[in-house]
Design a protein around this motif. Structure first.
Motif, PDB file in Angstrom:
ATOM      1  N   ALA A  53       4.659   2.105   4.932  1.00 36.50           N
ATOM      2  CA  ALA A  53       5.270   1.549   3.722  1.00 36.50           C
ATOM      3  C   ALA A  53       4.992   2.480   2.564  1.00 36.50           C
ATOM      4  O   ALA A  53       3.873   2.979   2.415  1.00 36.50           O
ATOM      5  N   ILE A  54       5.995   2.751   1.728  1.00 36.58           N
ATOM      6  CA  ILE A  54       5.765   3.667   0.617  1.00 36.58           C
ATOM      7  C   ILE A  54       5.320   2.924  -0.631  1.00 36.58           C
ATOM      8  O   ILE A  54       4.799   3.513  -1.549  1.00 36.58           O
ATOM      9  N   LYS A  55       5.554   1.593  -0.669  1.00 32.91           N
ATOM     10  CA  LYS A  55       5.156   0.836  -1.842  1.00 32.91           C
ATOM     11  C   LYS A  55       5.058  -0.629  -1.436  1.00 32.91           C
ATOM     12  O   LYS A  55       5.850  -1.094  -0.622  1.00 32.91           O
ATOM     13  N   VAL A  56       4.065  -1.323  -1.977  1.00 34.21           N
ATOM     14  CA  VAL A  56       3.959  -2.755  -1.717  1.00 34.21           C
ATOM     15  C   VAL A  56       3.831  -3.462  -3.052  1.00 34.21           C
ATOM     16  O   VAL A  56       3.099  -2.999  -3.930  1.00 34.21           O
ATOM     17  N   MET A  57       4.565  -4.544  -3.251  1.00 36.38           N
ATOM     18  CA  MET A  57       4.421  -5.296  -4.490  1.00 36.38           C
ATOM     19  C   MET A  57       4.458  -6.795  -4.206  1.00 36.38           C
ATOM     20  O   MET A  57       4.990  -7.231  -3.193  1.00 36.38           O
ATOM     21  N   HIS A  81      16.124   2.870  -0.402  1.00 39.82           N
ATOM     22  CA  HIS A  81      14.932   2.119  -0.030  1.00 39.82           C
ATOM     23  C   HIS A  81      15.280   0.959   0.874  1.00 39.82           C
ATOM     24  O   HIS A  81      16.354   0.367   0.750  1.00 39.82           O
ATOM     25  N   PHE A  82      14.340   0.629   1.752  1.00 40.88           N
ATOM     26  CA  PHE A  82      14.519  -0.460   2.699  1.00 40.88           C
ATOM     27  C   PHE A  82      13.366  -1.427   2.481  1.00 40.88           C
ATOM     28  O   PHE A  82      12.215  -1.026   2.574  1.00 40.88           O
ATOM     29  N   VAL A  83      13.677  -2.678   2.170  1.00 42.20           N
ATOM     30  CA  VAL A  83      12.627  -3.593   1.729  1.00 42.20           C
ATOM     31  C   VAL A  83      12.518  -4.784   2.664  1.00 42.20           C
ATOM     32  O   VAL A  83      13.526  -5.378   3.074  1.00 42.20           O
ATOM     33  N   LEU A  84      11.262  -5.101   3.004  1.00 35.76           N
ATOM     34  CA  LEU A  84      10.969  -6.299   3.778  1.00 35.76           C
ATOM     35  C   LEU A  84      10.229  -7.259   2.858  1.00 35.76           C
ATOM     36  O   LEU A  84       9.254  -6.871   2.215  1.00 35.76           O
ATOM     37  N   VAL A  85      10.699  -8.500   2.769  1.00 32.61           N
ATOM     38  CA  VAL A  85      10.045  -9.476   1.904  1.00 32.61           C
ATOM     39  C   VAL A  85       9.436 -10.568   2.768  1.00 32.61           C
ATOM     40  O   VAL A  85      10.137 -11.229   3.538  1.00 32.61           O
ATOM     41  N   LEU A  86       8.101 -10.717   2.650  1.00 29.19           N
ATOM     42  CA  LEU A  86       7.409 -11.762   3.413  1.00 29.19           C
ATOM     43  C   LEU A  86       7.100 -12.930   2.488  1.00 29.19           C
ATOM     44  O   LEU A  86       6.735 -12.741   1.326  1.00 29.19           O
ATOM     45  N   LYS A  87       7.198 -14.141   3.033  1.00 26.73           N
ATOM     46  CA  LYS A  87       6.840 -15.323   2.254  1.00 26.73           C
ATOM     47  C   LYS A  87       5.338 -15.531   2.313  1.00 26.73           C
ATOM     48  O   LYS A  87       4.716 -15.268   3.342  1.00 26.73           O
ATOM     49  N   ALA A  95       6.504  -7.839  -1.036  1.00 24.56           N
ATOM     50  CA  ALA A  95       7.611  -6.972  -0.648  1.00 24.56           C
ATOM     51  C   ALA A  95       7.075  -5.589  -0.298  1.00 24.56           C
ATOM     52  O   ALA A  95       6.248  -5.039  -1.014  1.00 24.56           O
ATOM     53  N   ALA A  96       7.502  -5.059   0.833  1.00 25.63           N
ATOM     54  CA  ALA A  96       7.080  -3.720   1.247  1.00 25.63           C
ATOM     55  C   ALA A  96       8.300  -2.823   1.314  1.00 25.63           C
ATOM     56  O   ALA A  96       9.349  -3.219   1.830  1.00 25.63           O
ATOM     57  N   PHE A  97       8.158  -1.629   0.779  1.00 27.35           N
ATOM     58  CA  PHE A  97       9.285  -0.685   0.734  1.00 27.35           C
ATOM     59  C   PHE A  97       9.118   0.381   1.812  1.00 27.35           C
ATOM     60  O   PHE A  97       8.022   0.891   2.039  1.00 27.35           O
ATOM     61  N   PHE A  98      10.206   0.717   2.471  1.00 25.62           N
ATOM     62  CA  PHE A  98      10.190   1.771   3.489  1.00 25.62           C
ATOM     63  C   PHE A  98      11.289   2.762   3.180  1.00 25.62           C
ATOM     64  O   PHE A  98      12.213   2.460   2.417  1.00 25.62           O
ATOM     65  N   ASP A  99      11.181   3.942   3.812  1.00 22.40           N
ATOM     66  CA  ASP A  99      12.215   4.928   3.485  1.00 22.40           C
ATOM     67  C   ASP A  99      13.193   5.172   4.624  1.00 22.40           C
ATOM     68  O   ASP A  99      14.005   6.091   4.554  1.00 22.40           O
ATOM     69  N   ASN A 100      13.112   4.368   5.710  1.00 22.21           N
ATOM     70  CA  ASN A 100      14.173   4.492   6.711  1.00 22.21           C
ATOM     71  C   ASN A 100      14.359   3.195   7.462  1.00 22.21           C
ATOM     72  O   ASN A 100      13.500   2.324   7.474  1.00 22.21           O
ATOM     73  N   GLU A 101      15.519   3.072   8.097  1.00 23.23           N
ATOM     74  CA  GLU A 101      15.898   1.802   8.711  1.00 23.23           C
ATOM     75  C   GLU A 101      15.078   1.505   9.960  1.00 23.23           C
ATOM     76  O   GLU A 101      14.852   0.346  10.278  1.00 23.23           O
TER      77      GLU A 101
END
Lengths: 181, 402
Positions: free
Chosen positions: A171-175, A145-151, A15-21
């Motif tokens: 990306a501001i955070k990746v987990m 926060h805006f999150v993209l989740v990759l499989k 999951a990668a977090f972003f701060d705008n759409e």
């Protein structure tokens, strides 16, 4: 938003977090182009065009709303014809028992009511946001926060390529994690 | 000075020919047909309401800060240009007032036996009636002038101040129009049967106006797009226009049933006579039912699926049906009071064709005189889809013409 098969329940995800759409929209489109499988995206509010960027197929909710509306319409007709003409006919203002114009307001209201309530219920079931849902919510996605989740379904998942992509879109955070749902 | 020649010579000649046909048909009708003035009233109001609905379209858009329609806003703005001309034409009703309006007959003042107009006489007197007509038309034209002028000035100087100014004019227009147009429909149409009254009549007319003008805007935008103009108009715009036509058609149906239901419930003779005339004979009853289908059932059913709203051919078909519906709606408001059965004569055809030709001539002349896209409007980028942004940028930079 997408229905997930049971087998996906143990899929590993990034999951990668972003701060705008805009970044989220752009990275979703690019990730799809580069062959990543998108599990889902999260945002605090609906984003126009996001469905296209993620590659969602057209929702079937419209058909459900239509069917629910039709059901409401039929129920209203049956209810009124039955009560006012068969079960307990009452003379109101000298009108015929089966006076169609008088049924119209209730027909309209029940169509709207059924259509609205059933489609919102089905919507929450389809996107698994209903009250018994155990859906994982990422921190901050209901805020800013805006999150993209990759499989990471198979070996073709290229972690380095993904990391480069995340960096490109700030990306501001990746987990990472297991058991997405 | 024409900036764009939107129609070629042949098309213009055809339109002028149809206009001449309309004028010839009117003159012949004036001499020989008792239907002339009714048909004249119907067709003048038909085209005038389409033009007035375009003003409402722009005004709603402006007041609600909606950006989506900016790219084709010049189309409704050109439609508005018909209002002064259509208004002048409508004033000709003055010469037919004795045929049209029973209340102009002095005998009606003294007659008893159910023909008592009572206090309505204060309102329905010839000088006051036409003074109101002139006043309404003058107010609308003044505000239309303001809205259009601010829009065109922005093309040259690019100041955002004009957007603010248009918003002010639009707000005034919406409020003023709601009141004046209601009164106008009471005057022009409802007073054909002066004993009848329905307070929702004005809203019912506004609903028809909104539907038919949204339909007309759609047809004209599709036509221009297929000619290669307005390249930045895309699926999104067709989708929204389709939603508007469908929504306004439903609003019309809502108003229709509201008017019908209250009269049906109350069952007062002076009100039910209106529907008795429209449903009492087979001919008029057919018109009554067909009217409901053309204005609501068919457009609503056709426009339900999303794909249809993005398909130009289906949209034009649905919009044409809605426009025919609006014409028939006015027909069924005006004629049943005076004629025992529905009939369409050469006068009706000539006047319809002539009014539409005049409307289109004014429309194309007005649209061609200025840029097809309001290039300095702050909402322009917002109104186009991502893939069309380049077109807009080159327009702004002046490297492309409309």
């Amino acid at each position: 938003m997408r229905a997930t098969e049971p087998s996906e329940k143990t899929v590993r995800y990034t999951a990668a977090f972003f701060d705008n759409e805009h970044d989220l929209m752009a990275i979703a489109a690019e990730a799809r182009l580069r062959g990543f499988e998108i599990q889902d995206v999260f945002s605090p509010y609906p984003i126009h065009g996001m469905d296209r960027a993620v590659g969602l197929e057209r929702s079937r909710l419209g058909w459900i709303a239509f069917a629910a509306g039709a059901l409401g319409l039929i129920s209203a007709i049956l209810l009124q014809v039955w009560t006012s003409a068969y079960d307990w006919p009452l003379n109101v203002g000298g009108k015929p028992f089966n006076s169609f114009p008088l049924f119209v307001p209730v027909m309209f209201e029940l169509t709207v009511l059924f259509s609205g309530l059933i489609s919102i219920g089905v919507l929450f079931m389809m996107n698994r946001l209903w009250i018994f849902s155990k859906k994982k919510i990422f921190e901050g996605v209901t805020d800013d926060h805006f999150v993209l989740v990759l499989k990471q379904r198979d070996a073709s998942f290229d972690a380095e390529k993904a990391a480069r992509l995340f960096k490109k879109y700030r990306a501001i955070k990746v987990m990472e994690g297991d058991k997405f749902v | 000075m024409a900036k764009n020649e939107l129609t070629n010579g042949m098309e213009r000649n055809v339109l002028i020919g149809l206009l001449v046909l309309g004028v010839v048909g009117s003159v012949a009708g004036l001499m020989s047909s008792d239907r002339f003035w009714f048909s004249f009233l119907q067709n003048s109001i038909f085209v005038l309401t389409i033009a007035l609905g375009a003003v409402l379209f722009v005004a709603f858009k402006s007041v609600s800060n909606a950006g989506w329609a900016t790219v084709f806003r010049r189309v409704p703005e050109a439609m508005m240009a018909y209002v002064p001309i259509g208004g002048l034409l409508l004033l000709l009703v003055y010469f037919g007032r004795n045929t049209l309006y029973p209340w102009t007959n002095p005998a009606m003042e003294t007659h008893g036996a159910g023909l008592e107009l009572g206090f309505k006489h204060l309102w329905l007197s010839t000088p006051f009636f036409f003074a109101r007509m002139v006043a309404f038309l003058a107010i609308w034209c003044g505000l239309i002038y303001g809205i259009r002028k601010a829009s065109f000035q922005q093309d040259t100087d690019g100041s955002v101040e004009h957007t603010r100014l248009r918003k002010i004019y639009s707000s005034i227009f919406i409020v003023v129009f709601g009141i004046t147009f209601s009164l106008a429909s009471f005057d022009w149409i409802m007073s054909l049967e002066p004993m009848f009254y329905s307070t929702i009549f004005g809203f019912y007319m506004i609903a028809g106006t909104l539907t038919s003008s949204a339909a007309a805007i759609t047809i004209l935008v599709v036509w221009l797009k297929q000619r290669g103009y307005l390249p930045a108009v895309g699926d999104k715009h067709m989708h929204y226009l389709g939603q508007l036509v469908m929504g306004f058609a439903t609003f019309w149906a809502y108003m229709w049933i509201s008017q019908y239901l209250l009269i049906y419930y109350a069952n007062l003779p002076e009100e039910t006579i209106y529907y008795y005339r429209r449903t009492g004979t087979t001919g008029w009853f057919t018109v009554f039912i067909v009217n409901l289908f053309l204005n609501w059932v068919i457009p609503f059913m056709m426009l339900l699926p999303r794909q249809v709203k993005m398909n130009a051919k289906w949209m034009v078909a649905a919009c044409t049906i809605a426009l025919v519906g609006h014409w028939l709606d006015l027909y069924s408001m005006i004629f049943p009071a005076f004629f025992g059965s529905p009939m369409v004569g050469y006068v009706d055809i000539a006047l319809l064709v002539g009014s539409i030709a005049l409307f289109l001539l004014v429309f194309f002349r007005s649209l061609g005189a200025k840029g097809l896209v309001p290039r300095n409007d702050p909402y322009l980028e917002e109104s186009v889809e991502h893939e069309h942004l380049e077109i807009v940028h080159s327009l702004k930079a002046g490297t492309a013409t409309d």
